[in-house]
Design a protein around this motif. Structure first.
Motif, PDB file in Angstrom:
ATOM      1  N   ALA A 211       6.578 -14.010   2.410  1.00  0.00           N
ATOM      2  CA  ALA A 211       5.152 -13.983   2.105  1.00  0.00           C
ATOM      3  C   ALA A 211       4.182 -13.515   3.240  1.00  0.00           C
ATOM      4  O   ALA A 211       4.459 -14.143   4.564  1.00  0.00           O
ATOM      5  CB  ALA A 211       4.706 -15.222   1.635  1.00  0.00           C
ATOM      6  N   MET A 212       3.401 -12.622   3.061  1.00  0.00           N
ATOM      7  CA  MET A 212       2.268 -12.063   3.923  1.00  0.00           C
ATOM      8  C   MET A 212       3.091 -11.235   5.066  1.00  0.00           C
ATOM      9  O   MET A 212       2.130 -10.844   5.959  1.00  0.00           O
ATOM     10  CB  MET A 212       1.522 -13.166   4.672  1.00  0.00           C
ATOM     11  CG  MET A 212       0.598 -13.926   3.511  1.00  0.00           C
ATOM     12  SD  MET A 212      -0.727 -12.943   2.957  1.00  0.00           S
ATOM     13  CE  MET A 212      -0.234 -12.790   1.234  1.00  0.00           C
ATOM     14  N   ASP A 213       4.017 -10.995   4.926  1.00  0.00           N
ATOM     15  CA  ASP A 213       4.956  -9.859   5.814  1.00  0.00           C
ATOM     16  C   ASP A 213       3.838  -8.612   5.559  1.00  0.00           C
ATOM     17  O   ASP A 213       3.691  -8.320   4.527  1.00  0.00           O
ATOM     18  CB  ASP A 213       6.362  -9.518   5.587  1.00  0.00           C
ATOM     19  CG  ASP A 213       7.159 -10.568   6.217  1.00  0.00           C
ATOM     20  OD1 ASP A 213       6.839 -11.314   7.030  1.00  0.00           O
ATOM     21  OD2 ASP A 213       8.437 -10.391   6.039  1.00  0.00           O
ATOM     22  N   VAL A 214       3.720  -7.639   6.592  1.00  0.00           N
ATOM     23  CA  VAL A 214       2.935  -6.265   6.303  1.00  0.00           C
ATOM     24  C   VAL A 214       3.852  -5.325   6.392  1.00  0.00           C
ATOM     25  O   VAL A 214       4.912  -5.065   7.142  1.00  0.00           O
ATOM     26  CB  VAL A 214       2.051  -6.311   7.738  1.00  0.00           C
ATOM     27  CG1 VAL A 214       1.245  -5.099   7.252  1.00  0.00           C
ATOM     28  CG2 VAL A 214       1.042  -7.416   7.876  1.00  0.00           C
ATOM     29  N   VAL A 215       3.876  -4.450   5.453  1.00  0.00           N
ATOM     30  CA  VAL A 215       4.854  -3.435   5.119  1.00  0.00           C
ATOM     31  C   VAL A 215       4.186  -2.176   4.743  1.00  0.00           C
ATOM     32  O   VAL A 215       3.183  -2.079   4.420  1.00  0.00           O
ATOM     33  CB  VAL A 215       5.965  -3.829   4.044  1.00  0.00           C
ATOM     34  CG1 VAL A 215       6.772  -5.143   4.504  1.00  0.00           C
ATOM     35  CG2 VAL A 215       5.173  -3.917   2.511  1.00  0.00           C
ATOM     36  N   TRP A 216       4.983  -1.042   4.650  1.00  0.00           N
ATOM     37  CA  TRP A 216       4.749   0.130   3.994  1.00  0.00           C
ATOM     38  C   TRP A 216       5.624   0.239   2.897  1.00  0.00           C
ATOM     39  O   TRP A 216       6.822  -0.159   2.849  1.00  0.00           O
ATOM     40  CB  TRP A 216       5.211   1.431   4.755  1.00  0.00           C
ATOM     41  CG  TRP A 216       4.227   1.704   6.046  1.00  0.00           C
ATOM     42  CD1 TRP A 216       4.448   1.548   7.415  1.00  0.00           C
ATOM     43  CD2 TRP A 216       2.997   2.574   6.015  1.00  0.00           C
ATOM     44  NE1 TRP A 216       3.438   1.891   7.964  1.00  0.00           N
ATOM     45  CE2 TRP A 216       2.394   2.632   7.356  1.00  0.00           C
ATOM     46  CE3 TRP A 216       2.202   2.823   4.882  1.00  0.00           C
ATOM     47  CZ2 TRP A 216       1.357   3.181   7.340  1.00  0.00           C
ATOM     48  CZ3 TRP A 216       0.899   3.490   5.259  1.00  0.00           C
ATOM     49  CH2 TRP A 216       0.607   3.591   6.506  1.00  0.00           C
ATOM     50  N   ALA A 217       5.120   0.440   1.786  1.00  0.00           N
ATOM     51  CA  ALA A 217       5.858   0.708   0.327  1.00  0.00           C
ATOM     52  C   ALA A 217       5.744   1.874  -0.017  1.00  0.00           C
ATOM     53  O   ALA A 217       4.611   2.473  -0.103  1.00  0.00           O
ATOM     54  CB  ALA A 217       5.269  -0.720  -0.321  1.00  0.00           C
ATOM     55  N   SER A 218       6.647   2.661  -0.303  1.00  0.00           N
ATOM     56  CA  SER A 218       6.852   4.355  -0.641  1.00  0.00           C
ATOM     57  C   SER A 218       7.684   4.100  -1.925  1.00  0.00           C
ATOM     58  O   SER A 218       8.664   3.547  -2.379  1.00  0.00           O
ATOM     59  CB  SER A 218       7.615   5.099   0.525  1.00  0.00           C
ATOM     60  OG  SER A 218       7.107   4.824   1.567  1.00  0.00           O
ATOM     61  N   GLY A 219       6.919   5.009  -2.859  1.00  0.00           N
ATOM     62  CA  GLY A 219       7.588   5.193  -4.129  1.00  0.00           C
ATOM     63  C   GLY A 219       6.548   5.794  -5.406  1.00  0.00           C
ATOM     64  O   GLY A 219       5.782   6.485  -4.719  1.00  0.00           O
ATOM     65  N   THR A 220       7.083   5.634  -6.432  1.00  0.00           N
ATOM     66  CA  THR A 220       6.251   6.325  -7.518  1.00  0.00           C
ATOM     67  C   THR A 220       5.229   5.460  -7.988  1.00  0.00           C
ATOM     68  O   THR A 220       5.631   4.248  -8.454  1.00  0.00           O
ATOM     69  CB  THR A 220       6.979   6.873  -8.571  1.00  0.00           C
ATOM     70  OG1 THR A 220       8.092   7.665  -8.159  1.00  0.00           O
ATOM     71  CG2 THR A 220       6.493   7.544  -9.540  1.00  0.00           C
ATOM     72  N   LEU A 221       4.005   5.530  -8.031  1.00  0.00           N
ATOM     73  CA  LEU A 221       2.859   4.694  -8.408  1.00  0.00           C
ATOM     74  C   LEU A 221       2.678   5.077 -10.090  1.00  0.00           C
ATOM     75  O   LEU A 221       2.231   6.514 -10.261  1.00  0.00           O
ATOM     76  CB  LEU A 221       1.576   5.044  -7.848  1.00  0.00           C
ATOM     77  CG  LEU A 221       0.302   4.052  -7.926  1.00  0.00           C
ATOM     78  CD1 LEU A 221       0.871   2.746  -7.192  1.00  0.00           C
ATOM     79  CD2 LEU A 221      -0.696   4.529  -6.899  1.00  0.00           C
ATOM     80  N   HIS A 222       2.083   4.069 -10.840  1.00  0.00           N
ATOM     81  CA  HIS A 222       1.980   3.911 -11.985  1.00  0.00           C
ATOM     82  C   HIS A 222       0.529   3.112 -12.388  1.00  0.00           C
ATOM     83  O   HIS A 222       0.592   2.235 -11.668  1.00  0.00           O
ATOM     84  CB  HIS A 222       2.934   3.565 -12.981  1.00  0.00           C
ATOM     85  CG  HIS A 222       4.225   4.317 -12.955  1.00  0.00           C
ATOM     86  ND1 HIS A 222       4.374   5.448 -13.378  1.00  0.00           N
ATOM     87  CD2 HIS A 222       5.372   4.027 -12.095  1.00  0.00           C
ATOM     88  CE1 HIS A 222       5.781   6.051 -13.139  1.00  0.00           C
ATOM     89  NE2 HIS A 222       6.185   4.933 -12.286  1.00  0.00           N
ATOM     90  N   THR A 223      -0.210   3.677 -13.163  1.00  0.00           N
ATOM     91  CA  THR A 223      -1.665   2.963 -13.527  1.00  0.00           C
ATOM     92  C   THR A 223      -1.055   2.143 -14.732  1.00  0.00           C
ATOM     93  O   THR A 223      -1.142   2.556 -15.795  1.00  0.00           O
ATOM     94  CB  THR A 223      -2.797   3.995 -13.954  1.00  0.00           C
ATOM     95  OG1 THR A 223      -2.372   4.610 -14.875  1.00  0.00           O
ATOM     96  CG2 THR A 223      -3.241   4.702 -12.647  1.00  0.00           C
ATOM     97  N   GLN A 224      -0.646   0.725 -14.304  1.00  0.00           N
ATOM     98  CA  GLN A 224      -0.011  -0.101 -15.260  1.00  0.00           C
ATOM     99  C   GLN A 224      -0.635  -1.573 -15.310  1.00  0.00           C
ATOM    100  O   GLN A 224      -0.135  -1.889 -13.918  1.00  0.00           O
ATOM    101  CB  GLN A 224       1.599   0.193 -15.391  1.00  0.00           C
ATOM    102  CG  GLN A 224       2.004  -0.928 -16.335  1.00  0.00           C
ATOM    103  CD  GLN A 224       3.524  -0.809 -16.478  1.00  0.00           C
ATOM    104  OE1 GLN A 224       4.009   0.350 -16.330  1.00  0.00           O
ATOM    105  NE2 GLN A 224       4.294  -1.816 -16.787  1.00  0.00           N
ATOM    106  N   ARG A 225      -1.307  -2.069 -15.715  1.00  0.00           N
ATOM    107  CA  ARG A 225      -1.954  -3.246 -15.815  1.00  0.00           C
ATOM    108  C   ARG A 225      -0.745  -4.400 -15.987  1.00  0.00           C
ATOM    109  O   ARG A 225       0.121  -4.274 -16.830  1.00  0.00           O
ATOM    110  CB  ARG A 225      -2.771  -3.757 -16.794  1.00  0.00           C
ATOM    111  CG  ARG A 225      -3.840  -4.683 -16.138  1.00  0.00           C
ATOM    112  CD  ARG A 225      -5.163  -4.808 -16.902  1.00  0.00           C
ATOM    113  NE  ARG A 225      -6.081  -3.540 -16.871  1.00  0.00           N
ATOM    114  CZ  ARG A 225      -6.665  -3.258 -15.469  1.00  0.00           C
ATOM    115  NH1 ARG A 225      -6.689  -4.278 -14.516  1.00  0.00           N
ATOM    116  NH2 ARG A 225      -7.247  -2.042 -15.471  1.00  0.00           N
TER     117      ARG A 225
END
Length: 188
Positions: free
Chosen positions: A149-163
């Motif tokens: 919890a609260m680690d700081v990262v770069w996340a890379s991938g495919t983004l979707h507009t999904q609630r």
């Protein structure tokens, strides 16, 4: 300004001040177990907010003189407004890279298969969740080891507009992650 309005505005100002530091250069991280390099559009958190949308708008629509800390209807109205915060539709399906703080959701044997990515320390854990357009629900096809919890990262991938609603908050985006790497700020 009444206490509940002041608290909501203070939370918003705090979240704005604690956003990830701006990063100047886009990167192209390698995919785990692959020699292929994928190009990612580097985003900052403000890129996830539609132009013209303001979380303060809902506050201005309420009668601030009539709101106090014990007004549960006002608290619910603000939470509903933040949980339904609009997303940037043009980002749907984009291959992106975003820095943020980890909020674990699904963990087994020290591996995360789902987590929230949030823009500031303590979001969803030590403070109320930010607006939905400032929470990204991250799904990993292969669980990620060593995240807390609260680690700081770069996340890379495919983004979707999904609630997506979770016990930690409502996210407006979903990221099918290719890579999660420790955050290293841009240095000149």
């Amino acid at each position: 300004m009444r206490p509940i309005v002041r608290h909501a505005v203070s939370s918003l100002v705090l979240s704005s001040l604690l956003l990830m530091p701006p990063v100047a250069a886009a990167g192209t991280p390698k995919l785990p177990g692959s020699s292929a390099v994928k190009s990612y559009r580097q985003l900052q958190w403000e890129d996830l907010i539609p132009k013209g949308w303001s979380p303060q708008k809902r506050l201005r629509e309420m009668n601030p003189g009539m709101i106090n800390d014990s007004d549960s209807a006002a608290k619910k109205a603000m939470r509903d407004a933040w949980d339904s915060a609009p997303t940037v539709k043009a980002l749907n399906g984009q291959t992106v890279r975003l820095p943020g703080y980890v909020v674990p959701l699904e963990e087994a044997n020290g591996e995360l298969s789902e987590f929230l990515l949030v823009p500031y320390f303590g979001a969803c854990i030590h403070s109320p969740p930010p607006p939905a357009n400032q929470i990204v629900h991250v799904l990993a096809a292969k669980p990620v080891k060593g995240l807390r919890a609260m680690d700081v990262v770069w996340a890379s991938g495919t983004l979707h507009t999904q609630r997506q609603d979770s016990y930690m908050g409502v996210s407006g985006y979903r990221l099918s992650v290719d890579a999660v790497e420790p955050y290293v700020p841009f240095r000149q």
